[in-house]
Design a protein around this motif. Structure first.
Motif, PDB file in Angstrom:
ATOM      1  N   ALA A 125     -37.225 -20.085 -39.393  1.00  0.00           N
ATOM      2  CA  ALA A 125     -36.978 -20.749 -40.675  1.00  0.00           C
ATOM      3  C   ALA A 125     -38.237 -21.423 -41.207  1.00  0.00           C
ATOM      4  CB  ALA A 125     -35.854 -21.773 -40.529  1.00  0.00           C
ATOM      5  N   ASP A 126     -39.021 -22.037 -40.308  1.00  0.00           N
ATOM      6  CA  ASP A 126     -40.272 -22.680 -40.734  1.00  0.00           C
ATOM      7  C   ASP A 126     -41.265 -21.662 -41.277  1.00  0.00           C
ATOM      8  OD1 ASP A 126     -39.597 -25.297 -40.249  1.00  0.00           O
ATOM      9  OD2 ASP A 126     -40.463 -25.370 -38.244  1.00  0.00           O
ATOM     10  N   GLN A 133     -40.022 -20.679 -44.655  1.00  0.00           N
ATOM     11  CA  GLN A 133     -40.209 -21.773 -45.605  1.00  0.00           C
ATOM     12  C   GLN A 133     -41.657 -21.871 -46.048  1.00  0.00           C
ATOM     13  OE1 GLN A 133     -39.017 -23.750 -47.582  1.00  0.00           O
ATOM     14  NE2 GLN A 133     -40.107 -25.690 -47.668  1.00  0.00           N
ATOM     15  N   ARG A 173     -30.651 -29.431 -43.936  1.00  0.00           N
ATOM     16  CA  ARG A 173     -31.618 -28.662 -44.725  1.00  0.00           C
ATOM     17  C   ARG A 173     -32.144 -27.475 -43.926  1.00  0.00           C
ATOM     18  NH1 ARG A 173     -37.112 -28.382 -46.063  1.00  0.00           N
ATOM     19  NH2 ARG A 173     -37.455 -27.923 -48.271  1.00  0.00           N
ATOM     20  N   MET A 174     -32.406 -27.687 -42.633  1.00  0.00           N
ATOM     21  CA  MET A 174     -32.873 -26.591 -41.802  1.00  0.00           C
ATOM     22  C   MET A 174     -31.802 -25.506 -41.684  1.00  0.00           C
ATOM     23  SD  MET A 174     -35.983 -27.000 -41.077  1.00  0.00           S
ATOM     24  CE  MET A 174     -35.958 -25.487 -40.137  1.00  0.00           C
ATOM     25  N   LEU A 204     -32.035 -23.457 -44.725  1.00  0.00           N
ATOM     26  CA  LEU A 204     -33.201 -22.575 -44.700  1.00  0.00           C
ATOM     27  C   LEU A 204     -32.968 -21.385 -43.767  1.00  0.00           C
ATOM     28  CD1 LEU A 204     -36.092 -25.195 -44.684  1.00  0.00           C
ATOM     29  CD2 LEU A 204     -35.430 -23.688 -46.556  1.00  0.00           C
ATOM     30  N   VAL A 260     -30.680 -18.986 -45.736  1.00  0.00           N
ATOM     31  CA  VAL A 260     -31.416 -18.224 -46.747  1.00  0.00           C
ATOM     32  C   VAL A 260     -32.290 -17.154 -46.085  1.00  0.00           C
ATOM     33  CG1 VAL A 260     -33.224 -18.362 -48.494  1.00  0.00           C
ATOM     34  CG2 VAL A 260     -31.405 -20.071 -48.466  1.00  0.00           C
ATOM     35  N   THR A 261     -32.992 -17.536 -45.020  1.00  0.00           N
ATOM     36  CA  THR A 261     -33.847 -16.589 -44.313  1.00  0.00           C
ATOM     37  C   THR A 261     -33.049 -15.408 -43.780  1.00  0.00           C
ATOM     38  OG1 THR A 261     -35.384 -18.345 -43.666  1.00  0.00           O
ATOM     39  CG2 THR A 261     -35.436 -16.318 -42.366  1.00  0.00           C
ATOM     40  N   VAL A 272     -25.976 -22.396 -51.406  1.00  0.00           N
ATOM     41  CA  VAL A 272     -27.368 -22.540 -51.826  1.00  0.00           C
ATOM     42  C   VAL A 272     -27.464 -23.097 -53.245  1.00  0.00           C
ATOM     43  CG1 VAL A 272     -29.482 -21.261 -52.367  1.00  0.00           C
ATOM     44  CG2 VAL A 272     -28.215 -20.751 -50.277  1.00  0.00           C
ATOM     45  N   LEU A 282     -33.706 -26.217 -52.328  1.00  0.00           N
ATOM     46  CA  LEU A 282     -34.219 -25.950 -50.989  1.00  0.00           C
ATOM     47  C   LEU A 282     -35.701 -25.665 -50.944  1.00  0.00           C
ATOM     48  CD1 LEU A 282     -31.398 -23.655 -49.596  1.00  0.00           C
ATOM     49  CD2 LEU A 282     -31.833 -26.035 -49.052  1.00  0.00           C
ATOM     50  N   VAL A 283     -36.189 -24.879 -51.888  1.00  0.00           N
ATOM     51  CA  VAL A 283     -37.558 -24.374 -51.763  1.00  0.00           C
ATOM     52  C   VAL A 283     -38.392 -24.804 -52.950  1.00  0.00           C
ATOM     53  CG1 VAL A 283     -38.967 -22.300 -51.643  1.00  0.00           C
ATOM     54  CG2 VAL A 283     -36.774 -22.378 -50.464  1.00  0.00           C
ATOM     55  N   ALA A 322     -43.289 -26.670 -44.595  1.00  0.00           N
ATOM     56  CA  ALA A 322     -42.257 -27.051 -43.643  1.00  0.00           C
ATOM     57  C   ALA A 322     -42.684 -28.317 -42.915  1.00  0.00           C
ATOM     58  CB  ALA A 322     -42.028 -25.922 -42.645  1.00  0.00           C
TER      59      ALA A 322
END
Length: 315
Positions: free
Chosen positions: A153-154, A157, A265-266, A269, A272-273, A302, A307-308, A313
């Protein structure tokens, strides 16, 4: 999606010998669901980053490099004025001034390009670890899977953040275009301050193809993941892994089970990923009726959250 959610609510079959590949994949999906549902609620815990640092040093190194590059790109030194002057009044003095301005910026862009190549190499390693059939009795499975999910995820992000920065800084494309147009002529210079920024033509061509995309870093992650899934022969297992991660993340957010705002939040993410990677890896995409991810439910979650942006990250 219904069968996957059933798996998340409990139940993973025992392993027995002589199973068909389909049966093994079904049991693998059950194990993924059980494991990911156990840990997903505290995905934002700092111990996850510590686990990656200690047990997946290359992934941690790449993420650290990415964070540093994002900070430098966010402070990008725009060479538009010098380039404009060199184009409108193409004297040697103006062209050299433009090159001294865009040279360091293009050197930074080269570092970002080489970083993308490192990301391309590490993504298959992360997916291989995430999709491997860990024994349910493995005491480290939760730490391992949670840490790798956090790393994945990081990385995504930071790919989002880089592409958002690129889109917000038109000078990146303009400076590099000017650099390439004048590369052959500048390569003949005797000025050491200019010569130090000369890039080999083959590298320049590769960089041009990379930066031609509006989302080059996200595309790198997607292409690497897709290639791994197709060439490893584990496409369905990778999809099962992504489905279980997405379902666990969505359930955690929907039922407010995250242990902190950072964990929530993670989880988003990760969701979404997983949706993005699933959409590219699956031949029918994430929106297909037989998809292992409920795309509409994910979109609803979402759409309620921001989020983005161009923020790296947070480790």
């Amino acid at each position: 999606m219904g069968s996957l959610l059933s798996l998340l609510r409990g139940g993973s079959g025992g392993h027995s010998g002589g199973l068909s590949r389909s049966s093994r994949e079904t049991q693998a999906s059950a194990r993924f669901a059980k494991q990911f549902n156990e840990f997903i609620f505290n995905l934002g815990d700092v111990r996850n980053a510590q686990y990656v640092e200690e047990n997946f040093p290359e992934g941690n190194r790449i993420l650290r490099v990415g964070l540093e590059l994002l900070e430098r790109v966010s402070a990008y030194n725009d060479g538009s004025n010098e380039v404009r002057m060199a184009i409108s009044q193409p004297t040697q003095e103006n062209e050299e001034a433009a090159w001294r301005k865009v040279g360091p910026s293009v050197a930074l862009l080269r570092e970002c390009f080489e970083f993308a190549q490192s990301v391309e190499k590490v993504i298959p390693d992360v997916l291989e670890e995430l999709s491997s059939h860990a024994d349910d009795a493995d005491p480290q499975r939760a730490d391992r899977n949670r840490g790798l999910a956090r790393l994945l995820a990081d990385l995504m992000q930071n790919a989002f953040a880089f592409d958002a920065l690129k889109a917000s800084i038109p000078a990146i494309q303009n400076d590099f275009s000017y650099y390439r147009r004048t590369l052959s002529r500048s390569a003949q210079t005797q000025d050491a301050d200019i010569a130090r920024y000369i890039i080999p033509h083959d590298v320049s061509n590769q960089m041009s193809l990379f930066y031609a995309y509006h989302n080059p870093m996200v595309r790198t992650v997607i292409d690497s993941a897709t290639k791994f899934a197709q060439e490893s022969g584990n496409q369905q297992i990778v999809l099962d892994c992504l489905s279980a991660l997405a379902a666990g993340s969505a359930s955690t957010v929907k039922h407010a089970r995250a242990d902190s705002a950072k964990s929530e939040r993670m989880c988003m993410l990760v969701l979404v990923t997983c949706c993005i990677l699933y959409d590219w890896i699956s031949p029918k995409g994430v929106s297909d009726a037989q998809s292992g991810i409920d795309a509409k439910a994910a979109l609803d979650l979402v759409s309620e959250r921001t989020l983005v942006d161009s923020t790296p990250a947070d480790r």
